[in-house]
Design a protein around this motif. Sequence first.
Motif, PDB file in Angstrom:
ATOM      1  N   THR A 172       0.838  -1.212   0.000  1.00  0.00           N
ATOM      2  CA  THR A 172       0.000   0.000   0.000  1.00  0.00           C
ATOM      3  C   THR A 172       0.864   1.250   0.000  1.00  0.00           C
ATOM      4  OG1 THR A 172      -1.702  -1.185   1.232  1.00  0.00           O
ATOM      5  CG2 THR A 172      -1.866   1.196   1.221  1.00  0.00           C
ATOM      6  N   GLU A 173       1.922   1.234   0.834  1.00  0.00           N
ATOM      7  CA  GLU A 173       2.827   2.392   0.903  1.00  0.00           C
ATOM      8  C   GLU A 173       3.498   2.657  -0.433  1.00  0.00           C
ATOM      9  OE1 GLU A 173       5.471   1.278   4.019  1.00  0.00           O
ATOM     10  OE2 GLU A 173       3.923   1.456   5.558  1.00  0.00           O
ATOM     11  N   SER A 174       3.835   1.585  -1.144  1.00  0.00           N
ATOM     12  CA  SER A 174       4.580   1.745  -2.404  1.00  0.00           C
ATOM     13  C   SER A 174       3.701   2.277  -3.535  1.00  0.00           C
ATOM     14  CB  SER A 174       5.199   0.410  -2.845  1.00  0.00           C
ATOM     15  OG  SER A 174       4.190  -0.495  -3.225  1.00  0.00           O
ATOM     16  N   THR A 175       2.382   2.217  -3.365  1.00  0.00           N
ATOM     17  CA  THR A 175       1.489   2.705  -4.425  1.00  0.00           C
ATOM     18  C   THR A 175       1.008   4.126  -4.164  1.00  0.00           C
ATOM     19  OG1 THR A 175      -0.415   1.672  -3.317  1.00  0.00           O
ATOM     20  CG2 THR A 175       0.656   0.393  -5.058  1.00  0.00           C
ATOM     21  N   ARG A 176       1.382   4.677  -3.007  1.00  0.00           N
ATOM     22  CA  ARG A 176       0.939   6.049  -2.691  1.00  0.00           C
ATOM     23  C   ARG A 176       1.692   7.062  -3.543  1.00  0.00           C
ATOM     24  NH1 ARG A 176       0.866   5.298   3.764  1.00  0.00           N
ATOM     25  NH2 ARG A 176      -1.145   4.253   3.914  1.00  0.00           N
TER      26      ARG A 176
END
Length: 217
Positions: free
Chosen positions: A213-217
């Motif tokens: 999730t963090e990497s897609t922000r």
Amino acid sequence: MPEVIFPGPEGRLEGRYHPQKESDAPIAIVLHPHPQFGGTMNNKVVYNLHYAFYNMGFTVLRFNFRGVGRSQGEYDQGVGELSDAASALDYLQSMNNNSKHCWVAGFSFGAWIGMQLLMRRPEITGFVSVSPPANMYDFSFLAPCPASGLIINGTADRVAPPADTTSLVSKLKEQKGITITHEEIEGSGHFFEEPHMETMIDGVTGYVKRRLTESTR
């Protein structure tokens, strides 16, 4: 799940390959425990890790190190096994050229091999080390550790005592630029006997999902 045979440094290696439909799905390899103590790719922890990654949308490969199952060659003190893991990652990448994320997960001996692979392969974006045997193997090669990851173990582990794992985590946490997450499963032994397996897999799933999730922000 298709059985696969792919080339390794000492002949063929046997694996189980579980692709996603999406061509850009993240990829993960899962490494099994010590070949001389009954470790195979069908170990319960390895099997459950494999499906945990698959259920999170990863294309996953687990395989037998040399001399295990139908994999050719013989045990090589971890040196050849690291080469086997590199070959497995090559094979996985060759089938998934569009993947943006590459993870390695290992259990026990497989965790030690996985951390070494991390040092060799800058494209690995995350790792999961389950019950790393910090009392048996030297992890000082992780200087610096090139990626953030999760180390997870049981508080009642008699094979790889928790104090050694905590010491390893403390050393890694001193390094800048990465985040090491450490989770301990209360009351669990080395092999996450029921009911601890589900707790461990839930911990791994929660961690990997947060990272994705963090990497897609």
